[in-house]
Design an enzyme around this catalytic site. Structure first.
Site, PDB file in Angstrom:
ATOM      1  N   ASP A 123      -6.918  -6.308  10.926  1.00 54.18           N
ATOM      2  CA  ASP A 123      -8.198  -5.598  11.084  1.00 54.18           C
ATOM      3  C   ASP A 123      -9.402  -6.540  11.112  1.00 54.18           C
ATOM      4  OD1 ASP A 123      -7.789  -6.204   8.422  1.00 54.18           O
ATOM      5  OD2 ASP A 123      -8.380  -4.239   7.660  1.00 54.18           O
ATOM      6  N   LYS A 133       0.812  -1.231   0.000  1.00 52.09           N
ATOM      7  CA  LYS A 133       0.000   0.000   0.000  1.00 52.09           C
ATOM      8  C   LYS A 133       0.847   1.282   0.000  1.00 52.09           C
ATOM      9  CE  LYS A 133      -2.697  -2.145   3.393  1.00 52.09           C
ATOM     10  NZ  LYS A 133      -3.705  -2.195   4.426  1.00 52.09           N
TER      11      LYS A 133
HETATM   12  P1  ADP Z   1      -9.805   0.219   4.016  1.00 52.29           P
HETATM   13  O1  ADP Z   1     -10.341  -1.013   3.411  1.00 52.29           O
HETATM   14  O2  ADP Z   1      -8.768   0.860   3.170  1.00 52.29           O
HETATM   15  O3  ADP Z   1      -9.389   0.042   5.434  1.00 52.29           O
HETATM   16  P2  ADP Z   1     -12.499   1.350   3.962  1.00 52.29           P
HETATM   17  O4  ADP Z   1     -13.183   0.273   4.710  1.00 52.29           O
HETATM   18  O5  ADP Z   1     -12.869   2.750   4.277  1.00 52.29           O
HETATM   19  O6  ADP Z   1     -10.935   1.325   4.080  1.00 52.29           O
HETATM   20  O7  ADP Z   1     -12.770   1.068   2.427  1.00 52.29           O
HETATM   21  C1  ADP Z   1     -12.425   1.973   1.447  1.00 52.29           C
HETATM   22  C2  ADP Z   1     -12.883   1.445   0.107  1.00 52.29           C
HETATM   23  O8  ADP Z   1     -14.297   1.276   0.095  1.00 52.29           O
HETATM   24  C3  ADP Z   1     -12.567   2.371  -1.026  1.00 52.29           C
HETATM   25  O9  ADP Z   1     -11.355   1.980  -1.635  1.00 52.29           O
HETATM   26  C4  ADP Z   1     -13.710   2.194  -1.982  1.00 52.29           C
HETATM   27  O10 ADP Z   1     -13.378   1.225  -2.932  1.00 52.29           O
HETATM   28  C5  ADP Z   1     -14.836   1.638  -1.153  1.00 52.29           C
HETATM   29  N1  ADP Z   1     -15.877   2.660  -0.962  1.00 52.29           N
HETATM   30  C6  ADP Z   1     -15.759   3.824  -0.282  1.00 52.29           C
HETATM   31  N2  ADP Z   1     -16.913   4.529  -0.353  1.00 52.29           N
HETATM   32  C7  ADP Z   1     -17.758   3.799  -1.113  1.00 52.29           C
HETATM   33  C8  ADP Z   1     -19.090   3.996  -1.591  1.00 52.29           C
HETATM   34  N3  ADP Z   1     -19.787   5.090  -1.312  1.00 52.29           N
HETATM   35  N4  ADP Z   1     -19.631   3.028  -2.336  1.00 52.29           N
HETATM   36  C9  ADP Z   1     -18.935   1.931  -2.649  1.00 52.29           C
HETATM   37  N5  ADP Z   1     -17.683   1.686  -2.251  1.00 52.29           N
HETATM   38  C10 ADP Z   1     -17.099   2.609  -1.491  1.00 52.29           C
HETATM   39 MG    MG Z   2     -10.048  -0.800   7.118  1.00 52.56          MG
END
Ligand code: ADP
Ligand code: MG
Length: 493
Positions: free
Chosen positions: A231, A196
């Site tokens: 996580d 990442k």
């Molecule tokens: P991470 O997985 O990086 O810890 P998150 O759980 O916040 O973080 O997920 C982020 C991802 O979720 C983004 O890369 C995007 O692909 C997806 N995402 C964010 N907002 C939306 C949305 N409104 N609708 C669909 N997918 C979303």
């Molecule tokens: Mg996360």
């Protein structure tokens, strides 16, 4: 799908951020687009992305088989089935002050919680988010961990009010670390490699808990890491605190992963590992699954151009980082060979990852008659100018990719449940069983969520599915890591 003949010129208004009235009104050249030539591309896509129940039953069975292979010997299957060393989950009786530190991307979060046992539960929680300066992401290990430890030390200085550390005790923290780690005990793990966008020198091959403990020492901070977790495991722990029936946790965010409660007797590769509960959490790393996935030419091209070709194919089919990109690739084909957006294909549309999963999710929420939001999202993200028929076609593409993703994720969950049930009858079926879900994709994409939930019900049938609860556990992972610090505390609890 109807065909547009002589569409009117589209008019687009540009607003300046401050003025309330349009600043410039520009008449764009008529979009001589027709959806007719794109229809066969859509039909082929829908055919190749189809996920009929027999196919999903096979996916679930293969997932279960792969889990079993990974449990019998390291490297036995595509799924790594990593031991988390988390043998005891929160019960609700935890008491005291605990911290959590979450490092998983460009930000890290620090959190403290005061737990009051069965009756008072979570008395208070505070957290702060700190972004990691770009230069530290490619600096030295000491610089990065010193930065983290100093932010943590500043946060600890503000401790007060309802947060009380008993005399004579050191502070304890859970450490959620979402990079590949070879875990060696609940409080140690060797970093395999940074991912990442991180390329910090000096950490791979080292125990990251030791790196953090040393940095905290340099800051004069009286704190020790008592649980190192990923996580997904933290999400399971956070959800379990409130609901004793939680047995599985799934993350659907940028990437995807799942973990579950396994009986130690069902883990042949586990030798000499003592667990008084006879249970332990297994981190499946299910993103690596690939057996029998319905993949299209778009998926194969995206994979071939990715930084890890041939790897993480389940993740590339179901998770947030990729769904928008798959849709973009289909739209490029429709634009190039089907003239979906007139006779020119903007550079922006041809740019990898120009269309995000949040974009395709927003487009699917547009219920207006002329699909105005679809038009403006398409224009903003990819530079294309669309008529109503083209917009309808785009929404169909989004739905096809979201449907395949949601249904495959659901089949994966059923695979985990079946594996658990096959090894210990009655452990998940025939009684209430909760799957804790987290991640922005699951949270913010209602169609995806609906496809996932419906397919679990379809695959299990009405009787079994009536006991399976798929529940969103918002931000469970932060408090989950603090709870695991509590259950793994060196002090009496
Ligand atoms: P991470 O997985 O990086 O810890 P998150 O759980 O916040 O973080 O997920 C982020 C991802 O979720 C983004 O890369 C995007 O692909 C997806 N995402 C964010 N907002 C939306 C949305 N409104 N609708 C669909 N997918 C979303
Ligand atoms: Mg996360």
């Amino acid at each position: 799908m109807s065909i547009a003949v002589n569409p009117p010129p589209s008019v687009r208004s540009f607003r300046s951020p401050t003025a309330g009235t349009p600043r410039v009104t520009m008449v764009l050249r008529p979009t001589v687009s027709t959806t007719a030539a794109a229809v066969p591309i859509l039909t082929k896509l829908q055919h190749e992305c189809a996920t009929p129940l027999p196919l999903l039953r096979n996916i679930a069975a293969d997932m279960a088989a792969d889990m079993r292979a990974g449990l019998s010997v390291d490297g036995g299957g595509e799924l790594k089935m990593i031991l988390s060393y988390v043998d005891s989950l929160p019960t609700g009786h935890e008491r005291g002050l605990f911290y959590a530190l979450d490092l998983g991307g460009t930000n890290f979060r620090v959190l403290r919680t005061q737990l009051g046992g069965r009756d008072e539960r979570v008395i208070a929680t505070e957290f702060e988010q700190v972004s990691i300066p770009q230069d530290l992401m490619s600096g030295t290990s000491e610089e990065l961990f010193d930065f983290i430890a100093s932010a943590l030390a500043r946060f600890v200085k503000k401790e007060g009010g309802k947060f009380v550390l008993p005399n004579g005790r050191s502070r304890e923290t859970g450490f959620t670390f979402s990079f590949p780690v070879n875990q060696t005990s609940i409080d140690s793990g060797i970093l395999i490699k940074w991912t990442k966008g991180f390329s910090v020198s000096g950490t791979p091959g080292k125990d990251i808990v030791a790196c953090l403990n040393e940095a905290m020492g340099r800051q004069g901070l009286d704190m020790r890491v008592s649980a190192l977790v990923n996580d997904t495991v933290a999400t399971l722990a956070g959800a379990r605190y409130w609901d004793g029936d939680v047995m599985v946790a799934v993350i659907l965010g940028t990437g995807t992963n799942a973990c579950y409660v396994e009986s130690v007797d069902a883990i042949p590769k586990l030798q000499g590992h003592k667990s008084s509960s006879r249970k332990t959490i297994i981190n499946t790393e299910w993103g690596a699954f690939s057996n029998g996935l319905p993949l299209t030419e778009y998926d194969k091209e995206m994979d071939a151009e990715s930084i890890n070709p041939g790897e993480q194919l389940f993740e590339k089919t179901i998770s947030g980082m990729y769904l928008g990109e798959i849709v973009r690739r289909v739209l490029v084909r429709m634009a190039e060979t089907g003239s979906l957006f007139g006779n020119y294909v903007p550079k922006k549309l041809q740019t990898p990852f120009a269309l995000g999963t949040p974009n395709i999710s927003s487009m699917q929420q547009d219920t207006s008659e002329d699909l105005e939001a679809v038009g403006s999202i398409l224009y903003e993200a990819t530079g294309v100018d669309s008529n109503l028929d083209a917009r309808k076609m785009v929404v169909e593409v989004c739905d096809t990719i979201a449907k395949r993703g949601g249904r495959l994720a659901g089949a994966g969950i059923v695979g985990i449940l079946q594996k658990m049930e096959e090894d210990s009858k009655g452990v998940v079926f025939g009684k209430r069983m909760v799957v804790a879900m987290d991640g922005a994709l699951y949270e913010h994409y209602p169609q995806y969520k609906k496809y996932l939930k419906n397919v679990v019900a379809e695959l299990l049938g009405p009787e079994l599915s009536s006991h399976v609860v798929i529940e969103h556990s918002k931000d469970g992972s932060g408090i989950g890591a603090a709870l695991l610090a509590a259950t793994n505390s060196i002090y009496e609890h």
